[in-house]
Design a protein around this motif. Structure first.
Motif, PDB file in Angstrom:
ATOM      1  N   TYR A   1     -24.635  55.868  29.099  1.00 41.39           N
ATOM      2  CA  TYR A   1     -24.117  54.496  29.071  1.00 41.39           C
ATOM      3  C   TYR A   1     -22.665  54.485  29.565  1.00 41.39           C
ATOM      4  N   ARG A   2     -22.330  53.519  30.408  1.00 42.60           N
ATOM      5  CA  ARG A   2     -20.966  53.437  30.943  1.00 42.60           C
ATOM      6  C   ARG A   2     -19.994  52.856  29.921  1.00 42.60           C
ATOM      7  N   ASN A   3     -20.443  51.857  29.177  1.00 37.50           N
ATOM      8  CA  ASN A   3     -19.636  51.242  28.133  1.00 37.50           C
ATOM      9  C   ASN A   3     -20.578  50.536  27.169  1.00 37.50           C
ATOM     10  N   VAL A   4     -20.024  49.876  26.153  1.00 37.05           N
ATOM     11  CA  VAL A   4     -20.876  49.285  25.122  1.00 37.05           C
ATOM     12  C   VAL A   4     -21.745  48.160  25.672  1.00 37.05           C
ATOM     13  N   PHE A   5     -21.231  47.402  26.638  1.00 37.72           N
ATOM     14  CA  PHE A   5     -22.022  46.291  27.177  1.00 37.72           C
ATOM     15  C   PHE A   5     -23.176  46.812  28.033  1.00 37.72           C
ATOM     16  N   ASP A   6     -22.921  47.889  28.775  1.00 36.84           N
ATOM     17  CA  ASP A   6     -23.997  48.539  29.524  1.00 36.84           C
ATOM     18  C   ASP A   6     -25.052  49.075  28.570  1.00 36.84           C
ATOM     19  N   ALA A   7     -24.604  49.642  27.438  1.00 40.09           N
ATOM     20  CA  ALA A   7     -25.538  50.171  26.439  1.00 40.09           C
ATOM     21  C   ALA A   7     -26.401  49.058  25.855  1.00 40.09           C
TER      22      ALA A   7
ATOM     23  N   LEU B   1     -15.175  54.454  22.690  1.00 34.20           N
ATOM     24  CA  LEU B   1     -14.097  53.587  22.225  1.00 34.20           C
ATOM     25  C   LEU B   1     -14.501  52.116  22.317  1.00 34.20           C
ATOM     26  N   SER B   2     -15.127  51.731  23.424  1.00 34.90           N
ATOM     27  CA  SER B   2     -15.515  50.326  23.590  1.00 34.90           C
ATOM     28  C   SER B   2     -16.506  49.908  22.503  1.00 34.90           C
ATOM     29  N   ALA B   3     -17.451  50.794  22.170  1.00 38.60           N
ATOM     30  CA  ALA B   3     -18.421  50.481  21.118  1.00 38.60           C
ATOM     31  C   ALA B   3     -17.743  50.418  19.753  1.00 38.60           C
ATOM     32  N   GLY B   4     -16.804  51.316  19.507  1.00 40.51           N
ATOM     33  CA  GLY B   4     -16.080  51.301  18.247  1.00 40.51           C
ATOM     34  C   GLY B   4     -15.265  50.032  18.072  1.00 40.51           C
ATOM     35  N   LEU B   5     -14.633  49.583  19.160  1.00 33.91           N
ATOM     36  CA  LEU B   5     -13.842  48.351  19.096  1.00 33.91           C
ATOM     37  C   LEU B   5     -14.733  47.125  18.868  1.00 33.91           C
ATOM     38  N   LEU B   6     -15.884  47.085  19.556  1.00 35.37           N
ATOM     39  CA  LEU B   6     -16.784  45.951  19.376  1.00 35.37           C
ATOM     40  C   LEU B   6     -17.358  45.940  17.960  1.00 35.37           C
ATOM     41  N   ARG B   7     -17.632  47.126  17.424  1.00 35.54           N
ATOM     42  CA  ARG B   7     -18.140  47.197  16.044  1.00 35.54           C
ATOM     43  C   ARG B   7     -17.119  46.618  15.068  1.00 35.54           C
ATOM     44  N   GLN B   8     -15.850  47.013  15.238  1.00 34.60           N
ATOM     45  CA  GLN B   8     -14.827  46.489  14.342  1.00 34.60           C
ATOM     46  C   GLN B   8     -14.660  44.980  14.517  1.00 34.60           C
ATOM     47  N   ALA B   9     -14.763  44.517  15.755  1.00 33.18           N
ATOM     48  CA  ALA B   9     -14.566  43.098  16.040  1.00 33.18           C
ATOM     49  C   ALA B   9     -15.690  42.230  15.487  1.00 33.18           C
TER      50      ALA B   9
ATOM     51  N   VAL C   1     -25.371  50.652  16.768  1.00 31.30           N
ATOM     52  CA  VAL C   1     -26.387  51.471  17.447  1.00 31.30           C
ATOM     53  C   VAL C   1     -25.820  52.047  18.737  1.00 31.30           C
ATOM     54  N   ALA C   2     -25.122  51.223  19.501  1.00 27.75           N
ATOM     55  CA  ALA C   2     -24.504  51.700  20.739  1.00 27.75           C
ATOM     56  C   ALA C   2     -23.480  52.785  20.460  1.00 27.75           C
ATOM     57  N   LEU C   3     -22.690  52.620  19.410  1.00 29.70           N
ATOM     58  CA  LEU C   3     -21.679  53.616  19.046  1.00 29.70           C
ATOM     59  C   LEU C   3     -22.309  54.948  18.684  1.00 29.70           C
ATOM     60  N   ILE C   4     -23.356  54.906  17.861  1.00 31.54           N
ATOM     61  CA  ILE C   4     -24.036  56.140  17.446  1.00 31.54           C
ATOM     62  C   ILE C   4     -24.608  56.865  18.660  1.00 31.54           C
ATOM     63  N   ARG C   5     -25.246  56.125  19.548  1.00 29.49           N
ATOM     64  CA  ARG C   5     -25.871  56.747  20.723  1.00 29.49           C
ATOM     65  C   ARG C   5     -24.819  57.320  21.685  1.00 29.49           C
ATOM     66  N   MET C   6     -23.762  56.571  21.928  1.00 28.53           N
ATOM     67  CA  MET C   6     -22.746  57.031  22.864  1.00 28.53           C
ATOM     68  C   MET C   6     -22.002  58.242  22.314  1.00 28.53           C
ATOM     69  N   THR C   7     -21.806  58.282  21.000  1.00 23.86           N
ATOM     70  CA  THR C   7     -21.134  59.426  20.381  1.00 23.86           C
ATOM     71  C   THR C   7     -21.988  60.687  20.469  1.00 23.86           C
TER      72      THR C   7
ATOM     73  N   ARG D   1     -28.720  59.129  10.972  1.00 25.67           N
ATOM     74  CA  ARG D   1     -29.891  59.893  11.436  1.00 25.67           C
ATOM     75  C   ARG D   1     -31.028  58.978  11.879  1.00 25.67           C
ATOM     76  N   ILE D   2     -31.192  57.842  11.221  1.00 27.90           N
ATOM     77  CA  ILE D   2     -32.245  56.911  11.640  1.00 27.90           C
ATOM     78  C   ILE D   2     -31.898  56.281  12.991  1.00 27.90           C
ATOM     79  N   GLN D   3     -30.631  55.900  13.163  1.00 23.58           N
ATOM     80  CA  GLN D   3     -30.243  55.256  14.418  1.00 23.58           C
ATOM     81  C   GLN D   3     -30.270  56.223  15.590  1.00 23.58           C
ATOM     82  N   ASN D   4     -30.097  57.505  15.321  1.00 21.87           N
ATOM     83  CA  ASN D   4     -30.042  58.486  16.399  1.00 21.87           C
ATOM     84  C   ASN D   4     -31.337  59.289  16.524  1.00 21.87           C
ATOM     85  N   MET D   5     -32.374  58.944  15.748  1.00 26.19           N
ATOM     86  CA  MET D   5     -33.601  59.745  15.764  1.00 26.19           C
ATOM     87  C   MET D   5     -34.377  59.531  17.053  1.00 26.19           C
TER      88      MET D   5
END
Length: 231
Positions: A78-84, A1-9, A59-65, A163-167
């Motif tokens: 990762y604990r949250n997007v900033f940690d990621a 959620l934190s990564a998704g919110l930062l992406r939108q922001a 990138v953080a969102l893809i990895r955390m998901t 797929r590239i970001q998560n490879m």
């Protein structure tokens, strides 16, 4: 959620802000909107800029998901997007934050050319029909049309980006060479129409997202014009 919110922001605010400025700048002196191809070009420009700004959060969102689907020993945790973001920069280098930046920007170019231009064009068509006023109903209908167009256009490039970001690196070599390699392997091993696999749930996510985005944007634009431009 934190990564998704930062992406939108980062991504969404940048692309919508740039598109609104360009639409106003290149519109007619009497308020007439620019032609469709000009809107598409503005959407491409806004999307590319927004994608570059939003890639680290993406990138953080893809990895955390994807983390929960990995074996326990391979999870990043990762604990949250900033940690990621901090750990990616420290453990893999700062440039890792922009891994997949080119396909992300390519996706954003397609998505925004489709979404922003089709919304503006759909809204204009509905208003010209004489059956709609410039209100929430008109914005809702134009948004749903825009969401359908955007889903069809963006799914193939979305697969490439994800797929590239998560490879992972296998035997010292990356899983994919580039975006074209992803497309060719997906079509070869999974079939051409797998590029649109999951169309219905994708639209079920993108449709409401598009509706809420443009309804809030239209309302904020009206309040901005009323409170600041008319003063």
């Amino acid at each position: 959620l934190s990564a998704g919110l930062l992406r939108q922001a980062t991504y969404t605010t940048t692309r919508l802000g740039i598109y609104s400025v360009l639409l106003e700048r290149f519109g007619g002196a009497d308020g007439t909107p620019p032609p469709f191809l000009a809107k598409a070009a503005m959407g491409m420009t806004a999307g590319a800029a927004g994608a570059f700004v939003g890639t680290p959060a993406e990138v953080a969102l893809i990895r955390m998901t994807a983390d929960g689907r990995l074996p326990p020993g391979e999870r990043r945790g990762y604990r949250n997007v900033f940690d990621a973001l901090v750990r990616m920069a420290r453990e893999e280098g700062v440039l890792t934050l922009w891994r997949g930046c080119i396909p992300t920007m390519a996706r954003a170019v397609v998505v925004n050319a489709a979404q922003l231009a089709s919304y503006s064009q759909s809204k204009q068509f509905l208003l010209d029909s004489g059956h709609f006023r410039d209100d929430i109903l008109c914005h809702f209908c134009a948004s749903m049309i825009s969401g359908l167009v955007t889903t069809a256009a963006s799914m193939p490039v979305d697969i490439v980006k994800t797929r590239i970001q998560n490879m992972r690196t296998i035997d010292g070599k990356p899983e994919y060479r580039n975006g074209l390699d992803v497309l060719l392997k997906v079509v070869r091993y999974e079939g051409f129409f797998s590029l649109w696999k999951g169309f219905t749930p994708y639209y079920a996510r993108l449709g409401p997202h598009t509706v809420l985005t443009f309804i809030f944007l239209e309302q904020m634009n009206k309040w901005y014009q009323r409170l600041f431009l008319s003063a």
